[in-house]
Design a protein around this motif. Structure first.
Motif, short mmCIF file in Angstrom:
data_model
loop_
_atom_site.label_atom_id
_atom_site.label_comp_id
_atom_site.label_asym_id
_atom_site.label_seq_id
_atom_site.Cartn_x
_atom_site.Cartn_y
_atom_site.Cartn_z
N GLY A 40 0.51 -5.54 -12.35
CA GLY A 40 -0.54 -5.28 -11.35
C GLY A 40 -1.94 -5.31 -11.93
O GLY A 40 -2.13 -5.28 -13.15
N ALA A 41 -2.94 -5.40 -11.01
CA ALA A 41 -4.35 -5.30 -11.43
C ALA A 41 -4.98 -4.03 -10.86
O ALA A 41 -5.72 -3.33 -11.54
N SER A 42 -4.66 -3.71 -9.59
CA SER A 42 -5.19 -2.48 -9.01
C SER A 42 -4.07 -1.45 -9.06
O SER A 42 -3.43 -1.14 -8.07
N HIS A 162 -8.73 -8.46 -6.57
CA HIS A 162 -7.96 -9.71 -6.67
C HIS A 162 -8.80 -10.96 -6.46
O HIS A 162 -8.29 -12.07 -6.39
N GLN A 170 -8.91 -5.07 -0.15
CA GLN A 170 -8.23 -5.98 -1.09
C GLN A 170 -7.40 -7.08 -0.40
O GLN A 170 -7.35 -8.20 -0.88
N GLU A 171 -6.73 -6.71 0.70
CA GLU A 171 -5.80 -7.67 1.31
C GLU A 171 -5.89 -7.66 2.83
O GLU A 171 -5.81 -6.61 3.46
N ASP A 249 -4.49 -4.01 3.21
CA ASP A 249 -4.32 -3.12 2.05
C ASP A 249 -5.72 -2.83 1.54
O ASP A 249 -6.37 -3.69 0.94
N GLU A 292 -2.36 -0.11 4.21
CA GLU A 292 -1.88 0.40 2.93
C GLU A 292 -3.04 1.03 2.17
O GLU A 292 -4.17 0.55 2.25
N ASP A 319 0.92 3.14 -1.59
CA ASP A 319 1.24 2.29 -2.76
C ASP A 319 0.81 3.07 -4.02
O ASP A 319 1.65 3.73 -4.66
N LEU A 342 5.23 1.59 -0.28
CA LEU A 342 5.35 0.29 -0.92
C LEU A 342 6.27 0.43 -2.13
O LEU A 342 6.16 1.40 -2.89
N LYS A 344 7.46 -1.21 -5.60
CA LYS A 344 7.24 -2.20 -6.67
C LYS A 344 8.05 -1.74 -7.86
O LYS A 344 7.76 -0.68 -8.43
N ARG A 373 3.65 -8.03 -7.36
CA ARG A 373 2.41 -7.57 -7.99
C ARG A 373 1.41 -8.73 -7.95
O ARG A 373 1.79 -9.88 -7.74
N SER A 374 0.14 -8.41 -8.20
CA SER A 374 -0.84 -9.51 -8.19
C SER A 374 -0.61 -10.48 -9.35
O SER A 374 -0.90 -11.66 -9.25
N LYS A 395 6.16 -7.93 1.15
CA LYS A 395 4.78 -8.39 0.98
C LYS A 395 4.75 -9.16 -0.33
O LYS A 395 5.01 -8.60 -1.39
P1 PGA Z 1 -1.54 -5.02 -7.72
O1 PGA Z 1 -1.87 -5.25 -6.19
O2 PGA Z 1 -0.28 -5.70 -8.03
O3 PGA Z 1 -2.73 -5.58 -8.40
O4 PGA Z 1 -1.43 -3.51 -7.88
C1 PGA Z 1 -0.96 -5.24 -5.16
C2 PGA Z 1 -1.17 -4.10 -4.23
O5 PGA Z 1 -2.10 -3.28 -4.40
O6 PGA Z 1 -0.40 -3.92 -3.30
#
Ligand code: PGA
Ligand code: ZN
Length: 425
Positions: A40-42, A162, A170-171, A249, A292, A319, A342, A344, A373-374, A395
Motif C-alpha cells: 500500500g501507499a496510504s 495515488h 483518493q478514489e 474512498d 470508505e 479500511d 475493507l 486486505k 493494494r495500490s 475493489k
Molecule cells: P493503498 O490504497 O493500497 O495505497 O492503501 C488502497 C486503499 O486505500 O483502499
C-alpha cells in the motif's frame, strides 16, 4: 498426502516498480505454486509491518532481507507439512514471529508463504483456488458460506496519495450493480471508462492515469470529479443510481491535520461534523452508496457521528480504521463505528487471519469488501478469495492496466467455468 519439499523466494517488482516478494512452494509430488505480495501507499498506522531493507539501494525498499528470512528461517519450519493445513502452517509462522505486528519476520514474508501454500493446496487437490477458500472457511471457522461472484467497485478517477493531481479524495469508483452478470459488468465499466477518457480529453483535462489505473486530472473540486463520472455513465446509455452507483474512498487520514479535514483543491478546512455535512450534501445530490475511510483512523468521535448520521443511507467502510484486524474490528463494532470493512490480506499477514476477520464481520453483519493494494502484481488470489468466501464486493482498481485487470479477467474465467456460482445479490 503431499508434503512441502521446498520453499523458495526471490525479490520481484510491483506495479510501481518497487521491490516485493515472490514465493514458490514445491510439494514432494512435483506440484509447485507461487505467490506475489502487494503493497500500500496510504497505509493505516496499525497495519502489520512490511519488512524492507532500509538500505541505500532501491531507495530503501529492497526486500532481500525478507527473502533471506523466508529461505533460512521459515522454510525449515514448514518442510514436510501438508499444504492443506493452512491454519497449522499460518500459526507456526505467527508463533515464530511472536510480535503483534509481525515486525520480526515481516508480514510480507509471512504472507508470501501463506498465499503460495493455499495455491499449492488447491493444485494438489485438483480444485479451483476459490473452491479451496470455500473449504478453508468451513475448516477454520466451522461455518459454511455460499460462494458468489463479487460486484466490483472500479476506481476510475484517482486522487490523494495515488496521483499527483490536486484532488483530495483518493478514489472515485463506479459500482455497476444493475448488470445481470459479470460479463455485463465488465462491458459497462469498460464503456464508462473509455467515455470518461473522451470527456476529459474534449474538456481539455489530462487523461493520464494514477496508481490504480483511474484518470488523474486536475479539477476545481472533488464534486467536479463526480459530475464527470455521472456524465460518463449517461453517455454510456446507463442510468446513474439505477444501473450504476458511485463509491468514494476518502482515505481521510491523508488530509486530516489532527484537528481539521483540509481540502486543498477547494481551499477548505473542515471540522469532523462539517466534513460529515460536506459528504452528506454529496450523498443527497448523487447516487453515492459507499464511502470508505470518510474519517481519519483516530477520529473515533467523527466515526461515531458519521455512522449515526449516515449509516442507514450509505455503506461506511473502515479500511485504515480496521486494518483487516479481527481485534480492532471487534473494538470498532462495540463503539458502533462503520458498517463495512475493507479486507486486505497484507494488512494482517496470513490467509487464516484474513478468513477469521471476515468471519467476525459476517457474524456482526459488517459487510466485508475484498481489496487490492495500490502497489499490485499479476497475482490474482484476491479474485478467488472474494468468490470462495462469498463476500459480495471487490475493489481492485480501474478496468485498465494489467495489475488491476488481471483480477477482473480471472473473475470472467470463474464466471465462465462455474455456472453454479452467481453474481452476488
Ligand atoms: P493503498 O490504497 O493500497 O495505497 O492503501 C488502497 C486503499 O486505500 O483502499
Ligand atoms: Zn482505502
Amino acid at each position: 498426502m503431499a508434503k512441502i519439499s521446498d520453499v523458495n523466494a526471490i525479490q520481484v517488482f510491483d506495479s510501481r516498480g518497487v521491490p516485493t516478494i515472490s514465493c514458490k512452494i514445491t510439494l514432494d509430488n512435483g506440484i509447485s505454486a507461487s505467490s506475489m505480495v502487494p503493497s500500500g501507499a496510504s497505509t493505516g498506522s496499525k497495519e502489520a509491518l512490511e519488512l524492507r531493507d532500509n538500505e541505500d539501494s532501491y531507495h530503501g525498499k529492497g526486500v532481500l532481507k525478507a527473502v533471506t528470512k523466508i529461505k533460512n528461517k521459515l522454510k525449515p519450519l514448514i518442510l514436510g507439512l501438508n499444504p492443506a493445513n493452512q491454519l497449522e502452517i499460518d500459526q507456526i509462522l505467527i508463533d515464530f514471529d511472536g510480535t503483534e505486528d509481525k515486525s520480526k519476520i515481516g508480514a510480507n514474508s509471512i504472507l508470501a508463504i501463506s498465499l503460495a501454500i493455499s495455491h499449492a493446496a488447491a493444485k494438489d487437490q485438483n480444485i479451483d483456488l476459490h473452491e479451496h477458500f470455500l473449504n478453508l472457511y468451513k475448516n477454520i471457522t466451522g461455518d459454511s458460506i455460499k460462494p458468489s461472484i463479487p460486484i466490483p467497485m472500479f476506481n476510475i478517477l484517482n486522487g490523494g496519495e495515488h496521483a499527483n493531481n490536486n484532488i483530495d479524495i483518493q478514489e472515485f469508483m463506479i459500482i455497476p450493480q444493475g448488470a445481470k452478470n459479470f460479463s455485463e459488468i465488465m462491458k459497462w465499466s469498460s464503456e464508462i471508462y473509455h467515455n470518461l477518457k473522451n470527456i476529459l480529453q474534449i474538456k481539455g483535462f489530462s487523461s493520464s492515469v494514477g496508481d490504480e489505473g483511474g484518470f488523474a486530472p486536475n479539477l476545481e473540486s472533488n464534486e467536479e470529479a463526480i459530475k464527470l463520472i455521472i456524465e460518463a455513465i449517461k453517455s454510456s446509455g446507463l442510468k446513474p443510481g439505477v444501473d450504476v452507483n458511485i463509491a468514494l474512498d476518502c482515505a481521510a487520514s491523508e488530509f486530516f491535520d489532527g484537528k481539521n479535514y483540509v481540502l486543498k483543491s477547494e481551499n477548505k478546512k473542515l471540522s469532523s461534523s462539517e466534513f460529515i455535512n460536506y459528504l452528506k450534501v454529496l450523498i443527497d445530490k448523487y447516487p453515492i452508496t459507499s464511502i470508505e475511510d470518510a474519517m481519519d483512523e483516530n477520529d473515533i468521535d467523527g466515526w461515531k457521528l458519521i455512522t449515526e448520521e449516515l449509516g442507514d443511507k450509505c455503506q461506511l467502510v473502515g479500511d485504515d480504521l480496521f486494518v483487516t484486524n479481527e481485534k480492532i474490528l471487534i473494538e470498532g463494532i462495540q463503539k458502533k463505528l462503520a458498517n463495512s470493512i475493507l479486507i486486505k490480506f497484507n494488512q494482517v499477514g496470513t490467509i487464516t487471519e484474513t478468513i477469521q476477520t471476515i468471519h467476525s464481520a459476517n457474524i456482526h453483519k459488517i459487510k466485508p469488501i475484498i481489496s487490492h493494494r495500490s502497489g499490485e502484481t499479476e497475482d490474482t488470489t484476491i479474485a478467488d478469495l472474494a468468490v470462495g468466501l462469498g463476500v459480495g464486493q471487490i475493489k481492485t482498481g480501474a478496468p485498465c492496466r494489467s495489475d488491476r485487470i488481471a483480477k477482473y479477467n480471472r473473475l470472467l474465467w470463474i464466471e465462465n467455468e462455474s455456472s453454479n456460482i452467481l453474481l452476488n445479490e
